[in-house]
Every structure is written in structure tokens, then in C-alpha cells.
Scaffold this motif. Structure first.
Motif, PDB file in Angstrom:
ATOM      1  N   VAL A  34      34.589  21.805  43.079  1.00 46.19           N
ATOM      2  CA  VAL A  34      33.674  20.960  43.838  1.00 46.19           C
ATOM      3  C   VAL A  34      32.461  20.726  42.957  1.00 46.19           C
ATOM      4  O   VAL A  34      31.873  21.674  42.425  1.00 46.19           O
ATOM      5  N   ARG A  35      32.094  19.455  42.773  1.00 49.50           N
ATOM      6  CA  ARG A  35      31.026  19.108  41.846  1.00 49.50           C
ATOM      7  C   ARG A  35      30.001  18.220  42.542  1.00 49.50           C
ATOM      8  O   ARG A  35      30.359  17.340  43.328  1.00 49.50           O
ATOM      9  N   ALA A  60      25.868  12.513  44.286  1.00 48.29           N
ATOM     10  CA  ALA A  60      27.314  12.329  44.374  1.00 48.29           C
ATOM     11  C   ALA A  60      27.989  13.690  44.504  1.00 48.29           C
ATOM     12  O   ALA A  60      27.565  14.661  43.872  1.00 48.29           O
ATOM     13  N   VAL A  61      29.025  13.743  45.328  1.00 36.72           N
ATOM     14  CA  VAL A  61      29.799  14.974  45.518  1.00 36.72           C
ATOM     15  C   VAL A  61      31.272  14.613  45.422  1.00 36.72           C
ATOM     16  O   VAL A  61      31.720  13.630  46.031  1.00 36.72           O
ATOM     17  N   ASN A  62      32.027  15.384  44.647  1.00 36.70           N
ATOM     18  CA  ASN A  62      33.465  15.160  44.597  1.00 36.70           C
ATOM     19  C   ASN A  62      34.213  16.486  44.590  1.00 36.70           C
ATOM     20  O   ASN A  62      33.693  17.520  44.152  1.00 36.70           O
ATOM     21  N   CYS A  63      35.425  16.444  45.123  1.00 34.07           N
ATOM     22  CA  CYS A  63      36.330  17.600  45.129  1.00 34.07           C
ATOM     23  C   CYS A  63      37.582  17.184  44.378  1.00 34.07           C
ATOM     24  O   CYS A  63      38.212  16.181  44.727  1.00 34.07           O
ATOM     25  N   ASP A  64      37.933  17.947  43.327  1.00 30.36           N
ATOM     26  CA  ASP A  64      39.020  17.554  42.427  1.00 30.36           C
ATOM     27  C   ASP A  64      40.107  18.614  42.385  1.00 30.36           C
ATOM     28  O   ASP A  64      39.840  19.826  42.429  1.00 30.36           O
ATOM     29  N   TYR A  65      41.350  18.146  42.246  1.00 24.21           N
ATOM     30  CA  TYR A  65      42.518  19.019  42.135  1.00 24.21           C
ATOM     31  C   TYR A  65      43.291  18.640  40.873  1.00 24.21           C
ATOM     32  O   TYR A  65      43.560  17.461  40.632  1.00 24.21           O
ATOM     33  N   GLN A  66      43.655  19.657  40.080  1.00 25.29           N
ATOM     34  CA  GLN A  66      44.382  19.411  38.832  1.00 25.29           C
ATOM     35  C   GLN A  66      45.851  19.135  39.118  1.00 25.29           C
ATOM     36  O   GLN A  66      46.549  19.976  39.699  1.00 25.29           O
ATOM     37  N   THR A 163      27.599  29.730  34.111  1.00 21.44           N
ATOM     38  CA  THR A 163      26.446  30.627  33.970  1.00 21.44           C
ATOM     39  C   THR A 163      26.703  31.990  34.604  1.00 21.44           C
ATOM     40  O   THR A 163      26.213  32.999  34.130  1.00 21.44           O
ATOM     41  N   GLU A 164      27.462  31.979  35.710  1.00 20.20           N
ATOM     42  CA  GLU A 164      27.765  33.231  36.395  1.00 20.20           C
ATOM     43  C   GLU A 164      28.973  33.024  37.285  1.00 20.20           C
ATOM     44  O   GLU A 164      28.986  32.132  38.135  1.00 20.20           O
ATOM     45  N   GLY A 165      30.003  33.862  37.095  1.00 30.78           N
ATOM     46  CA  GLY A 165      31.198  33.741  37.924  1.00 30.78           C
ATOM     47  C   GLY A 165      31.821  32.376  37.831  1.00 30.78           C
ATOM     48  O   GLY A 165      32.055  31.840  36.742  1.00 30.78           O
ATOM     49  N   ASN A 166      32.064  31.770  39.001  1.00 28.61           N
ATOM     50  CA  ASN A 166      32.712  30.463  39.070  1.00 28.61           C
ATOM     51  C   ASN A 166      31.720  29.303  39.055  1.00 28.61           C
ATOM     52  O   ASN A 166      32.125  28.153  39.126  1.00 28.61           O
ATOM     53  N   PHE A 167      30.432  29.580  38.980  1.00 28.24           N
ATOM     54  CA  PHE A 167      29.409  28.544  39.033  1.00 28.24           C
ATOM     55  C   PHE A 167      29.056  28.035  37.638  1.00 28.24           C
ATOM     56  O   PHE A 167      29.018  28.791  36.671  1.00 28.24           O
ATOM     57  N   ALA A 168      28.769  26.723  37.586  1.00 24.86           N
ATOM     58  CA  ALA A 168      28.389  26.116  36.313  1.00 24.86           C
ATOM     59  C   ALA A 168      27.329  25.057  36.578  1.00 24.86           C
ATOM     60  O   ALA A 168      27.218  24.517  37.684  1.00 24.86           O
ATOM     61  N   ILE A 169      26.547  24.776  35.564  1.00 24.95           N
ATOM     62  CA  ILE A 169      25.576  23.683  35.621  1.00 24.95           C
ATOM     63  C   ILE A 169      25.748  22.843  34.362  1.00 24.95           C
ATOM     64  O   ILE A 169      26.250  23.331  33.341  1.00 24.95           O
ATOM     65  N   ALA A 205      24.558  -3.339  40.035  1.00 29.90           N
ATOM     66  CA  ALA A 205      25.057  -2.199  39.261  1.00 29.90           C
ATOM     67  C   ALA A 205      23.885  -1.303  38.913  1.00 29.90           C
ATOM     68  O   ALA A 205      22.742  -1.754  38.792  1.00 29.90           O
ATOM     69  N   HIS A 206      24.168  -0.012  38.764  1.00 27.12           N
ATOM     70  CA  HIS A 206      23.109   0.911  38.337  1.00 27.12           C
ATOM     71  C   HIS A 206      23.706   2.060  37.537  1.00 27.12           C
ATOM     72  O   HIS A 206      24.913   2.340  37.614  1.00 27.12           O
ATOM     73  N   ILE A 207      22.863   2.705  36.751  1.00 32.43           N
ATOM     74  CA  ILE A 207      23.274   3.849  35.949  1.00 32.43           C
ATOM     75  C   ILE A 207      22.456   5.065  36.358  1.00 32.43           C
ATOM     76  O   ILE A 207      21.340   4.953  36.868  1.00 32.43           O
ATOM     77  N   ASN A 208      23.039   6.249  36.126  1.00 32.10           N
ATOM     78  CA  ASN A 208      22.388   7.505  36.474  1.00 32.10           C
ATOM     79  C   ASN A 208      22.585   8.499  35.335  1.00 32.10           C
ATOM     80  O   ASN A 208      23.695   8.631  34.807  1.00 32.10           O
ATOM     81  N   VAL A 209      21.540   9.202  34.992  1.00 36.74           N
ATOM     82  CA  VAL A 209      21.617  10.290  34.021  1.00 36.74           C
ATOM     83  C   VAL A 209      20.903  11.474  34.643  1.00 36.74           C
ATOM     84  O   VAL A 209      19.715  11.386  34.972  1.00 36.74           O
ATOM     85  N   GLY A 210      21.623  12.577  34.852  1.00 35.67           N
ATOM     86  CA  GLY A 210      20.997  13.709  35.525  1.00 35.67           C
ATOM     87  C   GLY A 210      21.786  14.987  35.376  1.00 35.67           C
ATOM     88  O   GLY A 210      22.548  15.169  34.418  1.00 35.67           O
ATOM     89  N   PHE A 211      21.640  15.866  36.349  1.00 37.05           N
ATOM     90  CA  PHE A 211      22.227  17.198  36.302  1.00 37.05           C
ATOM     91  C   PHE A 211      23.374  17.314  37.306  1.00 37.05           C
ATOM     92  O   PHE A 211      23.446  16.568  38.277  1.00 37.05           O
ATOM     93  N   ASN A 212      24.254  18.272  37.060  1.00 35.57           N
ATOM     94  CA  ASN A 212      25.299  18.558  38.026  1.00 35.57           C
ATOM     95  C   ASN A 212      25.464  20.066  38.198  1.00 35.57           C
ATOM     96  O   ASN A 212      25.031  20.866  37.356  1.00 35.57           O
ATOM     97  N   VAL A 213      26.051  20.451  39.320  1.00 33.00           N
ATOM     98  CA  VAL A 213      26.437  21.836  39.583  1.00 33.00           C
ATOM     99  C   VAL A 213      27.912  21.825  39.959  1.00 33.00           C
ATOM    100  O   VAL A 213      28.399  20.881  40.597  1.00 33.00           O
ATOM    101  N   VAL A 214      28.620  22.862  39.565  1.00 34.80           N
ATOM    102  CA  VAL A 214      30.068  22.915  39.745  1.00 34.80           C
ATOM    103  C   VAL A 214      30.462  24.286  40.285  1.00 34.80           C
ATOM    104  O   VAL A 214      29.951  25.318  39.810  1.00 34.80           O
ATOM    105  N   TYR A 215      31.344  24.290  41.273  1.00 29.79           N
ATOM    106  CA  TYR A 215      31.965  25.537  41.736  1.00 29.79           C
ATOM    107  C   TYR A 215      33.471  25.377  41.580  1.00 29.79           C
ATOM    108  O   TYR A 215      34.077  24.471  42.168  1.00 29.79           O
ATOM    109  N   SER A 216      34.080  26.227  40.776  1.00 31.48           N
ATOM    110  CA  SER A 216      35.518  26.156  40.492  1.00 31.48           C
ATOM    111  C   SER A 216      36.243  27.293  41.193  1.00 31.48           C
ATOM    112  O   SER A 216      35.709  28.400  41.337  1.00 31.48           O
ATOM    113  N   PHE A 217      37.483  27.036  41.604  1.00 34.87           N
ATOM    114  CA  PHE A 217      38.253  28.071  42.300  1.00 34.87           C
ATOM    115  C   PHE A 217      39.751  27.782  42.163  1.00 34.87           C
ATOM    116  O   PHE A 217      40.140  26.782  41.568  1.00 34.87           O
ATOM    117  N   TRP A 218      40.553  28.669  42.743  1.00 38.91           N
ATOM    118  CA  TRP A 218      42.007  28.628  42.671  1.00 38.91           C
ATOM    119  C   TRP A 218      42.445  28.714  41.208  1.00 38.91           C
ATOM    120  O   TRP A 218      42.837  27.736  40.595  1.00 38.91           O
TER     121      TRP A 218
END
Length: 228
Positions: A34-35, A60-66, A163-169, A205-218
């Protein structure tokens, strides 16, 4: 097409062509993630919208499956808000809020035990709604249109670091391209600002440059739970 839009498309598609070779022989550690990303959006087209509104936020929020090695599919939701700032239309407090969502496909590449780069493309449906309108007394508002619907293509690329466990930035860049033709006359902004015909050319149209946070699992089979 706007030169900045063309440059962004070339940049993102260049990454798409480059990344698949980078995953050879590397394990993808997680099946799902989940990002979320947050930034201040910048309008690049059409000119009338750019001359009228300044971005306040974009989330923006998205949930992705490999589904294959590195390839992901998921769903995405994006919302952003804009305001008629004083340096564009002084004294006016009109807001625009957009919501859109749809299907996202992407490709993740493991750069190291702690970092993953990615690219993605989303096909979405959305709407933009205007509120806080200032319309002069006596105006015929039969042509007033507060809400507009559109289709959007959302391209994004970035990298995140565990950065810690399943969390990323990490960092994220995205470009949102719609088929919405902004018309300031439909919300009577022309009562406070002069527009010319060429201002109405092009779609929003618009562009965005910024930060994200990610939680990975399974966890993938045999993959470590997360970098320590």
C-alpha cells in the motif's frame, strides 16, 4: 503537446524500458504493498486553469499486487485541491477539488536490500467540483456548471527506502493528463479576470513531485520479512 509534458513522458517511458533488465536474478520480497504520496501539484495545461488556480495539495493512494516478477496491478485513488490565489485573481476565494480513481499497472525493481524503484501507469475516471464561487448579482446562472467529469492517465515513477520493518519512505514524481477542457466562463471567473481564446486551448494536466510512504506485506516465498 506542451514541451514539458513531452519531456516528462519521455523520461518516464525511458525508465519503463530501462527497469526490467535490473530485476534479473533478484527476489521481489513482497507480493503486496500500500503506497501513499503527497505533494503540492503544479498545473502545466491548460493555460486558463494555470492562470486562475494554484495547487494546495495532491494525495494519491494505491494498493498493488505482484502478478509476475516485478509486474504489479492494483487500484488507485487520487484527490487534489486548488485555489484562486491572490497573485492570480486577487480577493477571490474560489476552490476546485478533484477526485479520480481507477486501475494501475506498474513495475517494481529491487535496487538493493533496502531500496526499490518503480514506474506505474493508471487509467482513471474522475470529476472536478468548484465551490466558493463569487458571481455578481443579476448574472444569468443557467449556464453555470460546478462539476465536470473526465478521463485521466496517471504516470508515476519513484524510489523508496525501507527504514524499519515493512515501512519505507521515498520520492515520487507523477504526471496527470486528462481530457477535461477547463472553461473559466462556465464558473464566471471572467467577471474577475480577462481571458483570451488561446487560454482555453489544451486539456487540463498537472505534475507532482513529492514524498511517498509504503507499507509492504505478504512475503514472497523464501524472501526475508523486511530489511533490518
Amino acid at each position: 503537446m506542451n514541451k514539458r509534458i513531452t519531456s516528462l513522458l519521455i523520461f518516464i517511458f525511458g525508465i519503463i524500458l530501462f527497469l526490467p533488465a535490473q530485476n534479473r536474478g533478484k527476489d521481489i520480497p513482497f507480493h503486496m504493498s500500500v503506497r501513499a504520496s503527497a505533494t503540492i501539484p503544479h498545473s502545466i495545461s491548460n493555460k486558463a486553469f494555470r492562470r486562475s488556480f494554484t495547487g494546495i495539495y495532491d494525495v494519491a493512494v494505491n494498493c498493488d499486487y505482484q502478478i509476475l516478477h516485478g509486474f504489479v496491478i492494483g487500484i488507485q485513488y487520487r484527490t487534489n485541491e486548488w485555489k484562486t490565489a491572490d497573485n492570480k485573481i486577487p480577493g477571490l476565494n474560489t476552490y476546485a477539488q478533484a477526485h479520480h480513481g481507477g486501475i494501475r499497472v506498474g513495475y517494481d525493481v529491487v535496487r538493493s536490500e533496502r531500496s526499490t524503484a518503480y514506474v506505474g501507469l493508471a487509467a482513471e475516471q474522475g470529476l472536478i467540483h468548484y465551490f466558493g464561487l463569487s458571481i455578481r448579482p443579476g448574472t444569468d446562472i443557467s449556464e453555470l456548471q460546478r462539476t465536470h467529469y473526465y478521463h485521466a492517465i496517471d504516470l508515476d515513477a519513484g524510489i523508496f527506502f525501507y527504514t524499519e520493518g515493512n515501512f519505507a519512505i521515498g520520492l515520487n514524481v507523477s504526471g496527470i493528463f486528462t481530457n477535461y477542457h477547463f472553461d473559466p466562463y462556465s464558473i464566471f471567473l471572467n467577471q474577475y479576470k480577462a481571458y483570451i481564446d488561446s487560454d482555453l486551448n489544451g486539456t487540463w494536466a498537472h505534475i507532482n513531485v513529492g514524498f511517498n510512504v509504503v507499507y509492504s506485506f505478504w512475503n514472497s516465498k523464501g524472501a526475508p520479512s523486511a530489511p533490518e
